[in-house]
Design a protein around this motif. Structure first.
Motif, PDB file in Angstrom:
ATOM      1  N   MET A 140       1.017  12.157  -4.730  1.00 20.83           N
ATOM      2  CA  MET A 140       2.094  11.338  -4.142  1.00 20.83           C
ATOM      3  C   MET A 140       2.277  10.066  -4.963  1.00 20.83           C
ATOM      4  N   GLU A 141       3.500   9.712  -5.191  1.00 18.78           N
ATOM      5  CA  GLU A 141       3.767   8.474  -5.913  1.00 18.78           C
ATOM      6  C   GLU A 141       3.557   7.274  -4.991  1.00 18.78           C
ATOM      7  N   ALA A 142       3.202   6.158  -5.596  1.00 23.06           N
ATOM      8  CA  ALA A 142       2.945   4.952  -4.819  1.00 23.06           C
ATOM      9  C   ALA A 142       4.150   4.581  -3.956  1.00 23.06           C
ATOM     10  N   LYS A 143       5.335   4.758  -4.484  1.00 21.84           N
ATOM     11  CA  LYS A 143       6.529   4.268  -3.772  1.00 21.84           C
ATOM     12  C   LYS A 143       6.785   5.000  -2.462  1.00 21.84           C
ATOM     13  N   ASP A 144       6.262   6.210  -2.326  1.00 23.29           N
ATOM     14  CA  ASP A 144       6.524   6.995  -1.113  1.00 23.29           C
ATOM     15  C   ASP A 144       5.463   6.811  -0.032  1.00 23.29           C
ATOM     16  N   MET A 145       4.413   6.083  -0.334  1.00 19.05           N
ATOM     17  CA  MET A 145       3.333   5.918   0.645  1.00 19.05           C
ATOM     18  C   MET A 145       3.745   4.963   1.765  1.00 19.05           C
ATOM     19  N   ILE A 146       3.139   5.175   2.930  1.00 19.72           N
ATOM     20  CA  ILE A 146       3.275   4.233   4.047  1.00 19.72           C
ATOM     21  C   ILE A 146       1.892   3.634   4.276  1.00 19.72           C
ATOM     22  N   LEU A 147       1.775   2.340   4.093  1.00 22.85           N
ATOM     23  CA  LEU A 147       0.450   1.704   4.044  1.00 22.85           C
ATOM     24  C   LEU A 147       0.197   0.812   5.250  1.00 22.85           C
ATOM     25  N   VAL A 148      -0.814   1.200   6.026  1.00 27.63           N
ATOM     26  CA  VAL A 148      -1.299   0.348   7.115  1.00 27.63           C
ATOM     27  C   VAL A 148      -2.715  -0.085   6.743  1.00 27.63           C
ATOM     28  N   SER A 149      -2.915  -1.361   6.603  1.00 34.06           N
ATOM     29  CA  SER A 149      -4.205  -1.890   6.166  1.00 34.06           C
ATOM     30  C   SER A 149      -5.047  -2.303   7.368  1.00 34.06           C
TER      31      SER A 149
END
Lengths: 429, 429
Positions: free
Chosen positions: B1-10
């Motif tokens: 997966m490319e970075a731009k498509d990720m959904i990031l919850v920290s």
């Protein structure tokens, strides 16, 4: 590779000192003040040296006992398997367990000899320590040439004396010094203090490995006095990462590039994460902390200086190439409770097979790495084909390895209310 | 997966408290004794509460600074990036960094609020703690719905009060309690003391995760006062294994099967070894220690109860199936020195790609696990397609993320002679 074809050199086992240890090697002037074994009213045997009294903890001598009888109570000699303290019986047990050679850490003096260091009479302490080393090399290891990697203790209280002892022992063929994970927590200068330089120089000159055993910092990983003892047992191996980090970032290995360190009984499965952590710490922080390894990464420095070992570590074997194929050795841990003697070869064959370890890789792990790091050549004493698990077990014949109860009924085995604080002060070596 | 498509919850970031925190939420009767910010003669800002004085340590607010300027000196607000303490600027930084949502641990009260617990006036301490929680939930998290996982602090000195605060906050939608790795080392009853049961019951009833952050035991992993600071930085994450072992073997998770624990900032690469060690400890010792997990292994119990997380952990990702695909979350660690903001998505994409992580697996790691464990639903506030790294960065527009020097020339950056003892007492949270 099948278990029967392996050649096993264990870089971490333990001996329980026999009562007559100091009879022959201590000068007569000191003999009446030598450490001695005393039978207590409760039926256990303890070592007494000056005001210190050191029990043989049950967990440290459970080889061949039912697991229900493991425990932390003080033990008498007759409640232990004889191979704990009798070298001839030990070799029979090694044969039956398929183990060619063994490096045996001390018990009552502590892994690094801190009992001797704690004695106020330093002349006596030094004489006792040298007698211990002579006994270990001449009698324990000398009784069966090629079967033991000899190891020495250092006088922790004086780096010049320690260096001299390293050189004295090296002349007798000793290439391992058992030392503390952290001299600072034992009340001595830390690894970062230049006063230790004579010792590092002697170790480097004589190609002697600094073997730091888990638990030798004097600080067990105890979370709280009322924590279950399982917590402490679980945490011991990873705790050695403190020693690894302490030495890796120190000036010591920068100034003494030939110094070698073994993380004894430390396990291997956590090492790849640790190496990543070292490299990330260096990458993120060295510009302000001032660390400088030139064109190398900390993980490369680690592989130059550190030997790791394991008993049976599926994760470590899976990740062996991230650790370094020249940095992994095997250990048996006889007669401690983590050992799977006498079926250790079968256990190792199973985990190595599951991880797809090749024969060449297994040869490094089982004996070649140990031989190289510790300058140890068992094949000078017997040809390799007589060193395999199968050959040794044939020699053992019908030697009894059955699990036997040594329980005398003396001890309450309910294990209720084990006091971890008290245990930590007694068991830490 | 490319970075731009990720959904990031920290699941692990940090906020620096703004000076006006207590202006609106603390009852008037306490306001003159509230914690306050004081400018020191050396130009740094400190929080003062009673007799305690807490500096903002440089390493805790280095986002956007050159690495050469990292350090452990006290800091002034204008020497920090505004996103450390201004929530509107924080959200812009999150957008620029591609981070949808964030759980923010406290700074000056300590990770578990031990500063409040140390105040002798318990009425004042409780009022201040509640005001802090209300500010955190209503103002910090409330300013941008769906962008923050709300988190509360507990009054450590009273388990009944702690339980009441958990229930009060749960009614406001809070499903995370920041707590100490080890209450015993802070002077409170250990995890093994039944006096905590009201708190465990409240957490279980309200589905609130006990989030234990590394360093929250009050004991930094410092080997010696003269050790290089790199030693301490390296050792922090693995040190949390003590909390994991302490809770895993405790009566707590046996008695409260719904209790959930997060090992915040603990990393993941060491977990598979740790799980093996748990299972081996159980196998070798439970017959005498009395541990009983029925027909389950300790590693299975771990997966039921513990969430792990990482910043960028190649080994952990390689071994993700040994950890548990439902037990791994991602963290950014903004604005601390381990963070790679604003390029964390690219770093994650690289390590995940190298480890062959699938899209489904990455979705669990980047947001699904965090959402489930913390009962958090950002998609109630914005549709998933507006939550990706690319969508958030488009929102950020030309927000400035350049690395900037905040150095006022006030501080000696030679970092010679950093006193680790002093640092440990000041920085431990």
């Amino acid at each position: 590779m099948e278990a029967k074809d392996m050649i096993l050199v264990s870089v971490d086992d333990h001996l329980v000192e026999p009562p007559d240890l100091f009879q022959r090697h201590l000068p007569a002037a000191y003999r009446d003040r030598a450490p001695r074994v005393v039978r207590k009213d409760d039926g256990s045997d303890v070592w007494v040296f000056g005001k210190a009294e050191i029990p043989n903890i049950g967990l440290n001598a459970v080889a061949g006992r039912p697991k229900e009888e493991y425990g932390v109570e003080p033990t008498a000699f007759e409640e232990m398997r004889r191979g704990c303290w009798d070298v001839d019986e030990r070799v029979k047990d090694m044969n039956a367990g398929g183990v060619l050679a063994s490096m045996c850490f001390p018990s009552f003096p502590g892994f690094s000899g801190r009992l001797f260091a704690a004695n106020a009479d330093k002349d006596l302490a030094l004489a006792v320590l040298r007698a211990y080393n002579d006994w270990h090399v001449d009698e324990w290891c000398g009784a069966h040439p090629g079967r033991f990697i000899p190891m020495g203790l250092a006088p922790l209280w004086d780096a010049e004396l320690a260096a001299a002892e390293v050189r004295r022992l090296a002349a007798k063929g000793v290439h391992s010094l058992t030392f503390t994970e952290n001299p600072a927590t034992l009340g001595f200068p830390s690894y970062h203090d230049e006063s230790w330089d004579p010792l590092w120089r002697a170790l480097s000159d004589e190609q002697v490995v600094l073997s730091v055993h888990l638990g030798s910092s004097g600080q067990l990983a105890v979370t709280a006095p009322d924590a279950p003892i399982d917590v402490m047992i679980t945490l011991q191996p990873m705790n050695i990462c403190q020693a690894a980090a302490d030495l890796l970032w120190s000036r010591v290995i920068k100034r003494f590039p030939d110094l070698r360190v073994a993380l004894s009984e430390g396990g291997t499965g956590w090492i790849p994460y640790f190496l990543d952590r070292l490299d990330r710490t260096y990458d993120m922080h060295h510009l302000w902390t001032g660390q400088d390894f030139g064109d190398r990464k900390p993980s490369e420095v680690f592989r130059q200086h550190f030997l790791t070992c394991f008993i049976a570590d599926p994760v470590g074997l899976q990740l062996r190439h991230l650790i370094g194929m020249d940095n992994i050795a095997w250990e048996c841990d006889y007669p401690h409770s983590d050992s799977s003697w006498p079926t250790a070869p079968e256990e190792l064959a199973e985990v190595a097979g599951a991880a797809g370890v090749t024969e060449d890789e297994l040869a490094k792990i089982t004996h070649q790495n140990a031989m190289r790091w510790y300058s140890f050549d068992p094949f000078a004493h017997r040809p390799p084909e007589q060193c395999t698990v199968a050959a040794l077990r044939a020699e053992a014949g019908d030697h009894d390895v059955s699990v036997r109860s040594f329980d005398t009924g003396r001890v309450d085995r309910s294990h209720k209310g084990v006091d971890l604080g008290r245990l930590a002060s007694k068991a830490t070596a």
